[in-house]
Design a protein around this motif. Structure first.
Motif, PDB file in Angstrom:
ATOM      1  N   GLY A  90      30.071  29.881  29.521  1.00  0.00           N
ATOM      2  CA  GLY A  90      29.938  30.524  30.820  1.00  0.00           C
ATOM      3  C   GLY A  90      30.911  29.989  31.849  1.00  0.00           C
ATOM      4  O   GLY A  90      31.447  30.737  32.668  1.00  0.00           O
ATOM      5  N   ALA A  91      31.158  28.679  31.795  1.00  0.00           N
ATOM      6  CA  ALA A  91      32.091  28.070  32.749  1.00  0.00           C
ATOM      7  C   ALA A  91      33.507  28.583  32.552  1.00  0.00           C
ATOM      8  O   ALA A  91      34.199  28.925  33.520  1.00  0.00           O
ATOM      9  N   TRP A  92      33.963  28.631  31.313  1.00  0.00           N
ATOM     10  CA  TRP A  92      35.316  29.137  31.061  1.00  0.00           C
ATOM     11  C   TRP A  92      35.449  30.593  31.520  1.00  0.00           C
ATOM     12  O   TRP A  92      36.480  30.983  32.088  1.00  0.00           O
ATOM     13  N   LEU A  93      34.426  31.385  31.297  1.00  0.00           N
ATOM     14  CA  LEU A  93      34.473  32.783  31.724  1.00  0.00           C
ATOM     15  C   LEU A  93      34.457  32.898  33.244  1.00  0.00           C
ATOM     16  O   LEU A  93      35.194  33.698  33.827  1.00  0.00           O
ATOM     17  N   ASP A  94      33.628  32.108  33.898  1.00  0.00           N
ATOM     18  CA  ASP A  94      33.563  32.119  35.363  1.00  0.00           C
ATOM     19  C   ASP A  94      34.922  31.819  35.983  1.00  0.00           C
ATOM     20  O   ASP A  94      35.306  32.415  36.996  1.00  0.00           O
ATOM     21  N   LEU A  95      35.661  30.915  35.370  1.00  0.00           N
ATOM     22  CA  LEU A  95      36.954  30.502  35.922  1.00  0.00           C
ATOM     23  C   LEU A  95      37.999  31.615  35.874  1.00  0.00           C
ATOM     24  O   LEU A  95      39.005  31.541  36.589  1.00  0.00           O
ATOM     25  N   LEU A  96      37.766  32.647  35.069  1.00  0.00           N
ATOM     26  CA  LEU A  96      38.700  33.776  35.015  1.00  0.00           C
ATOM     27  C   LEU A  96      38.578  34.694  36.223  1.00  0.00           C
ATOM     28  O   LEU A  96      39.475  35.498  36.488  1.00  0.00           O
ATOM     29  N   ILE A  97      37.479  34.595  36.945  1.00  0.00           N
ATOM     30  CA  ILE A  97      37.113  35.626  37.921  1.00  0.00           C
ATOM     31  C   ILE A  97      37.512  35.223  39.340  1.00  0.00           C
ATOM     32  O   ILE A  97      37.094  34.162  39.821  1.00  0.00           O
ATOM     33  N   PRO A  98      38.311  36.042  40.031  1.00  0.00           N
ATOM     34  CA  PRO A  98      38.671  35.774  41.438  1.00  0.00           C
ATOM     35  C   PRO A  98      37.533  36.227  42.359  1.00  0.00           C
ATOM     36  O   PRO A  98      37.589  37.289  42.986  1.00  0.00           O
ATOM     37  N   TRP A  99      36.504  35.417  42.452  1.00  0.00           N
ATOM     38  CA  TRP A  99      35.266  35.827  43.110  1.00  0.00           C
ATOM     39  C   TRP A  99      35.481  36.205  44.570  1.00  0.00           C
ATOM     40  O   TRP A  99      34.889  37.175  45.061  1.00  0.00           O
ATOM     41  N   ASN A 100      36.292  35.474  45.292  1.00  0.00           N
ATOM     42  CA  ASN A 100      36.465  35.781  46.709  1.00  0.00           C
ATOM     43  C   ASN A 100      37.153  37.130  46.901  1.00  0.00           C
ATOM     44  O   ASN A 100      36.763  37.922  47.764  1.00  0.00           O
ATOM     45  N   ASP A 101      38.165  37.406  46.099  1.00  0.00           N
ATOM     46  CA  ASP A 101      38.846  38.700  46.187  1.00  0.00           C
ATOM     47  C   ASP A 101      37.857  39.835  45.906  1.00  0.00           C
ATOM     48  O   ASP A 101      37.867  40.873  46.587  1.00  0.00           O
ATOM     49  N   LEU A 102      37.018  39.650  44.897  1.00  0.00           N
ATOM     50  CA  LEU A 102      36.038  40.676  44.566  1.00  0.00           C
ATOM     51  C   LEU A 102      35.043  40.875  45.703  1.00  0.00           C
ATOM     52  O   LEU A 102      34.672  42.008  46.034  1.00  0.00           O
ATOM     53  N   ASN A 103      34.596  39.772  46.290  1.00  0.00           N
ATOM     54  CA  ASN A 103      33.630  39.879  47.380  1.00  0.00           C
ATOM     55  C   ASN A 103      34.229  40.603  48.587  1.00  0.00           C
ATOM     56  O   ASN A 103      33.571  41.444  49.222  1.00  0.00           O
ATOM     57  N   GLU A 104      35.482  40.287  48.896  1.00  0.00           N
ATOM     58  CA  GLU A 104      36.124  40.955  50.033  1.00  0.00           C
ATOM     59  C   GLU A 104      36.300  42.453  49.761  1.00  0.00           C
ATOM     60  O   GLU A 104      36.115  43.294  50.656  1.00  0.00           O
ATOM     61  N   THR A 105      36.647  42.814  48.522  1.00  0.00           N
ATOM     62  CA  THR A 105      36.779  44.223  48.159  1.00  0.00           C
ATOM     63  C   THR A 105      35.434  44.933  48.234  1.00  0.00           C
ATOM     64  O   THR A 105      35.333  46.080  48.710  1.00  0.00           O
TER      65      THR A 105
END
Length: 286
Positions: A262-277
């Motif tokens: 789960g950690a390795w997968l989480d690190l792939l995701i640009p969470w802030n960019d997604l949240n702003e979108t």
């Protein structure tokens, strides 16, 4: 006991307290610790990384009561965290291991960088004893192939996880990455729930439950996300649930594996960019 936390060319001292001896022993045995930092998605004002050990809560401090600068272990999430302001929107009990022995503004600056950059690059960090002492993890009683595969998983991101970002098919790579991350995270949580039933439920019931959740997650990751390398270890753990002893150690091993996937997968995701979108799309509805 003092530790040194290092990231992005800066170092911060952490001072351990004496309130959680069991978790403290597990932490010290894992030093020096090399890790990748994650940006928070719910609690807000902290940085975190995944702990390479499994322990129950000690001291049971409510997470919203943790002061700025607290160094905590969050058992069911399996996180080690440093806070820099009061946390938000969570209801859980954590272990307070110590505190940041420096102004919190430096960690806040690191968190802002992490929020901006996660999904674009890995932010590497290290945690070590201030005197350079090295710990020695306890010997495992589990099959050597399982332990070796888990250690390899912790050391480097599996190739099939890295390949998830390569596809540009319809709604790729977001679809497969989000599905994979959610499957791994739910598996991790369910294994913690099964662990909590030790001593209360029949052992064969726990073995069967663990095997089922491992099989379900591995099948989804293999068939929906084409993750063959990573799921081989999950299927191996599923098979081990039928007969390998001790069960407590085996469930902890499965938790370590699921958490790291789960950690390795989480690190792939640009969470802030997604949240702003997401926020922008919601604003357009109004």
């Amino acid at each position: 006991m003092d530790l040194t936390f290092t990231a992005e060319g800066r170092s911060w001292p952490l001072r351990l307290n004496g309130d959680a001896p069991r978790t403290r022993r597990a932490l010290l045995s894992a030093l020096p610790m090399h890790c990748q930092l994650h940006t928070p998605k719910i609690a807000g004002s902290h940085i975190y990384w995944h702990a390479p050990f499994v322990e129950d809560v000690e001291g049971a401090t409510h997470v919203l009561s943790a002061p700025a600068g607290a160094f905590i272990y969050w058992p069911v999430r399996q996180f080690l965290e440093i806070t820099f302001a009061p946390l938000q929107a969570e209801n859980a009990e954590v272990t307070v291991l110590g505190h940041l022995d420096a102004p919190v503004e430096g960690i806040a600056d690191l968190a802002a960088m992490l929020k901006r950059d996660q999904g674009r690059r890995l932010l590497q960090a290290a945690l070590a004893s201030a005197d350079g002492a090295e710990g020695e993890p306890p010997a495992s009683l589990l099959p050597g192939d399982v332990v070796a595969a888990r250690k390899l998983l912790w050391d480097e991101c599996p190739a099939d996880i890295g390949r998830l970002t390569a596809s540009r098919a319809i709604l790729h790579p977001a679809g497969p990455v989000f599905v994979a991350e959610s499957e791994a995270r739910v598996l991790h949580e369910l294994l913690w729930w099964i662990r909590a039933e030790r001593g209360m439920a029949d052992e064969m019931v726990l073995r069967r439950a663990a095997a089922l959740v491992l099989d379900k997650a591995a099948t989804r990751l293999r068939d929906f996300c084409h993750m063959d390398e990573t799921t081989a270890l999950l299927f191996r753990l599923k098979a081990a649930m039928a007969h390998v002893d001790p069960l407590d150690a085996l469930i902890d091993e499965a938790i370590l594996v699921a958490g790291r996937i789960g950690a390795w997968l989480d690190l792939l995701i640009p969470w802030n960019d997604l949240n702003e979108t997401f926020r922008a799309a919601l604003d357009e509805r109004r």
